[in-house]
Design a protein around this motif. Structure first.
Motif, PDB file in Angstrom:
ATOM      1  N   ASN A 461      32.633  37.814  42.236  1.00 56.65           N
ATOM      2  CA  ASN A 461      33.262  37.178  43.732  1.00 56.65           C
ATOM      3  C   ASN A 461      33.321  38.371  44.802  1.00 56.65           C
ATOM      4  OD1 ASN A 461      33.780  34.609  42.675  1.00 56.65           O
ATOM      5  ND2 ASN A 461      35.826  35.198  41.955  1.00 56.65           N
ATOM      6  N   TYR A 462      33.057  37.891  46.087  1.00 58.36           N
ATOM      7  CA  TYR A 462      32.933  38.958  47.180  1.00 58.36           C
ATOM      8  C   TYR A 462      34.554  39.461  47.092  1.00 58.36           C
ATOM      9  CZ  TYR A 462      32.879  40.194  52.184  1.00 58.36           C
ATOM     10  OH  TYR A 462      32.925  40.854  53.154  1.00 58.36           O
ATOM     11  N   THR A 514      30.897  43.579  47.779  1.00 56.55           N
ATOM     12  CA  THR A 514      30.763  42.975  49.140  1.00 56.55           C
ATOM     13  C   THR A 514      29.205  42.102  49.157  1.00 56.55           C
ATOM     14  OG1 THR A 514      30.285  44.547  50.686  1.00 56.55           O
ATOM     15  CG2 THR A 514      32.395  43.721  50.432  1.00 56.55           C
ATOM     16  N   ARG A 543      31.881  34.926  50.261  1.00 56.30           N
ATOM     17  CA  ARG A 543      33.182  34.571  50.504  1.00 56.30           C
ATOM     18  C   ARG A 543      33.038  33.105  51.360  1.00 56.30           C
ATOM     19  NH1 ARG A 543      37.707  38.214  52.423  1.00 56.30           N
ATOM     20  NH2 ARG A 543      36.508  38.043  54.463  1.00 56.30           N
ATOM     21  N   SER A 545      35.253  30.219  52.719  1.00 52.68           N
ATOM     22  CA  SER A 545      36.643  29.728  53.418  1.00 52.68           C
ATOM     23  C   SER A 545      36.486  28.618  54.166  1.00 52.68           C
ATOM     24  CB  SER A 545      37.273  31.003  54.085  1.00 52.68           C
ATOM     25  OG  SER A 545      37.212  32.031  53.312  1.00 52.68           O
ATOM     26  N   THR A 647      26.876  30.161  46.938  1.00 48.08           N
ATOM     27  CA  THR A 647      28.278  30.384  46.622  1.00 48.08           C
ATOM     28  C   THR A 647      29.138  28.779  47.104  1.00 48.08           C
ATOM     29  OG1 THR A 647      28.360  32.803  46.924  1.00 48.08           O
ATOM     30  CG2 THR A 647      30.484  31.306  46.788  1.00 48.08           C
ATOM     31  N   GLY A 649      32.704  27.077  47.843  1.00 47.96           N
ATOM     32  CA  GLY A 649      34.072  27.293  48.376  1.00 47.96           C
ATOM     33  C   GLY A 649      35.224  26.398  47.284  1.00 47.96           C
TER      34      GLY A 649
END
Length: 658
Positions: A461-462, A514, A543, A545, A647, A649
């Motif tokens: 994961n980030y 990252t 990541r 969001s 990815t 969320g």
């Protein structure tokens, strides 16, 4: 006349098969030099070993000079004023060269040091000199009396008034005879007019006629003649049959032969009795070299195929027998050249080495060699010396290898240090075989080092932490590793840790990620083990969001919190992606809950992220009354950007009421 068809080949094959002959190509180790000669014609070559010169005549009334070269064929001088020069001969001490001048009806004497003519002996207006030989201190001359009859005469340079004296008792000839004399000065003199031969002892006064001119068995078209040292035998190059035959000077009886091939045209004998037998052949070897009375040739030389042939009478030895000179003529252009052969009376020896070229320290080096001879096999007990040397070092090692009957030998070795080695093999040779040498380069490298690098996951994961572990195998003194990280898009490697491995050979380090990253573990090597670098690439998710807006209340189903929307309102979704993925794709995936499970309901098309890596989406809810739903954002890796993998969320839950 010479046949020019393929019929020559069977005879050649039979000869090579019978004697095991190896033909040396032009350019081999013993065919050292080929030099063009500035001549338009060729008649005779004389070797002056005192001054290391060759004298070459052209044998034509139109050519009035003698060419002088060094032993490599490079022109030293041109002696002019030698009108129609034909045969030439060197005095026993090498101080004078005598030349038969056809057009001037004379013999000239030339100082071999100054290369200048010092005197001239006329033969009379009707006598035309053609060939010369030196014996018992006198110049012997084969001449034509101008009426088609040939004879032999002499000049005594030591007389108070040297004059030409015909020797009528030496027979009548059908033209000027060719002459050859014993180089050791026994008095033997041989004459031939091409079809007949005669033998004389000119050390007596008067001359002793051993045999008057007569035909010889096994010899027609007598082209060249040479007397063996001691004067007991001579060899004739006879145009047919195809061999160089030996005869006794005492009675001209046959004494054997030296096998050659089609159209013998030249012969020369050195001071030790070694014989060079030359032919004017198309596809055969041009010259065969024998020891005196030898049955098997020591060497054979081919001078470049059908274009280049050995010229008539075109052979000469240096006095020590270490060089054989051959005059060649191009049949297409008429051009003349000189071939210089080194140590022709030693059987050619050749060493070849194969085997290991590179291996790691501690591994065995195996060098396999072959000693091949121009004729025959290496004798029992033959040894080859092999010396191992290391670049940059004075240390050497010596090995002695026994040569098998097939010429093979093997040397094995295990060097103790890395570096560039040379294995030099030397065969010393013997009285009848030339020495030979060969080298083999071998690189000894450091031992390959075992190094691995593992990670505790393949995708993170980030912002997650990757743990990588390097494992170092056996080494000598070095036990330190360096572990680096290079993030996608970076041009530099960041040193994460440099330390000795633990007792198990491991070194571990953790690093926050990252974006996708390549880790590398580096061992710098030591004196025995090679440096090595290994890599491990791990992937990093983006990541993603997301948040919902536009709802009017919240409600729990079980432990899951749902946002409640009126069916007349709009569901607003805000999405951000890290790191910044400006212009890349984000999709929304919506699922509906019914019949006890979640079922896909809708996946939107791509929405492009803004410069702040964000995007907002709106969904109408008029058709969703009474349902329970969930939505999540999906970042889609796109184009050339592989810094983060696609990815999903987190799911966001909502319900719609009327």
């Amino acid at each position: 006349m010479r046949s020019m068809g393929k019929s020559l080949m069977p005879g050649l094959a039979a000869l090579i098969g019978s004697v095991g002959l190896v033909v040396l190509p032009a350019g081999s180790a013993h065919a050292d030099i080929t030099t063009p000669l500035p001549l338009r014609n060729f008649q005779h070559v004389v070797v002056d070993s005192v001054h290391r010169h060759l004298f070459l005549s052209q044998g034509n009334d139109s050519y009035n000079s003698i060419l002088v070269t060094d032993f490599n064929g490079k022109t030293v001088a041109t002696i002019g004023g030698q009108t129609g020069v034909d045969g030439i001969a060197l005095s026993a001490d090498g101080g004078k060269l005598y030349a038969a001048l056809r057009a001037d009806r004379a013999v000239s004497a030339i100082n071999t040091a100054s290369l200048k003519e010092i005197t001239r002996y006329p033969l009379g207006n009707s006598n035309i000199p053609a060939d010369l030989a030196m014996q018992s201190g006198k110049v012997w001359i084969g001449y034509d009396d101008g009426n088609g009859t040939g004879g032999v005469g002499e000049i005594d340079p030591a007389a108070s008034t040297p004059t030409f004296t015909p020797q009528d008792a030496l027979g009548n000839w059908s033209g000027a005879p060719r002459l050859a004399a014993d180089p050791s000065g026994s008095g033997a003199l041989i004459a031939t007019d091409g079809n007949s031969a005669a033998s004389y002892n000119v050390s007596t006064d008067p001359v002793t006629v051993r045999v008057q001119p007569k035909g010889l068995p096994n010899c027609g078209n007598m082209t060249d003649i040479a007397v063996a040292p001691g004067g007991g035998e001579f060899v004739l190059a006879c145009g047919a049959p195809y061999a160089h035959y030996r005869y006794r000077t005492s009675d001209l009886s046959g004494a054997g032969s030296y096998a050659s091939n089609a159209y013998p045209n030249a012969v020369a004998i050195d001071a030790k009795g070694d014989v060079a037998a030359g032919i004017s052949g198309w596809y055969e070897p041009d010259v065969y070299v024998y020891h005196s009375h030898g049955d098997t040739p020591l060497n054979a030389y081919e001078f470049g195929g059908p274009e280049w042939n050995l010229a008539n009478r075109g052979l000469g030895w240096s006095s020590d027998g270490t060089k054989l000179f051959a005059v060649l003529q191009n049949l297409n252009t008429g051009a003349l050249s000189l071939r210089v052969l080194n140590t022709p009376a030693l059987t050619v020896s050749k060493l070849t080495l194969v085997g290991t070229s590179s291996t790691a320290l501690g591994k065995k080096v195996s060098i396999t060699g072959t000693l091949s001879l121009g004729v025959g096999k290496p004798p029992a007990g033959t040894k080859v010396t092999v010396v191992r040397s290391l670049a940059g070092s004075t240390s050497t090692a010596k090995f002695t290898a026994s040569v098998a009957a097939n010429g093979g030998f093997t040397v094995t070795d295990t060097p103790k240090a890395v570096g560039a080695y040379t294995y030099s093999a030397v065969y010393a040779g013997d009285a009848g075989r030339a020495p030979a040498q060969a080298t083999r380069k071998v690189t000894i490298t450091r031992i390959p080092t075992s190094l691995t690098l593992t990670a505790n996951a393949s995708t993170y994961n980030y912002g997650g932490s990757a743990k990588v572990t390097a494992h170092l195998g056996t080494t000598y003194t070095g036990r330190t590793l360096s572990i680096y990280a290079q993030a996608y898009g970076s041009t530099t490697k960041k040193l994460l840790k440099k330390a000795k491995v633990d007792s198990h050979g491991n070194l571990a380090v953790s690093s926050a990620l990252t974006r996708s990253t390549t880790f590398s573990a580096v061992f710098a090597g030591d004196v025995r083990y090679a440096p090595v670098t290994v890599t491990r690439k791990v992937h990093t998710r983006a990541r993603v969001s997301a948040s919902l807006s536009g709802f009017y209340s919240s409600k729990y189903y079980g432990s899951t919190k749902y946002r409640v929307y009126h069916h007349t309102h709009t569901l607003d979704v805000s999405v951000t992606v890290a790191p910044n993925k400006k212009g890349q794709c984000v999709k929304l995936q919506i699922q509906e809950y019914y019949q006890g499970g979640w079922h896909s309901s809708l996946t939107t098309g791509c929405g492009k992220l803004t410069s702040t890596s964000a995007i907002r989406g709106h969904l109408g809810l008029s058709q969703a009354t009474g349902g329970r739903y969930r939505v999540r954002a999906y970042y889609v890796q796109g184009g050339s950007d592989t810094s983060n993998v696609s990815t999903y969320g987190s799911w966001l839950y909502f319900s719609v009421v009327k």
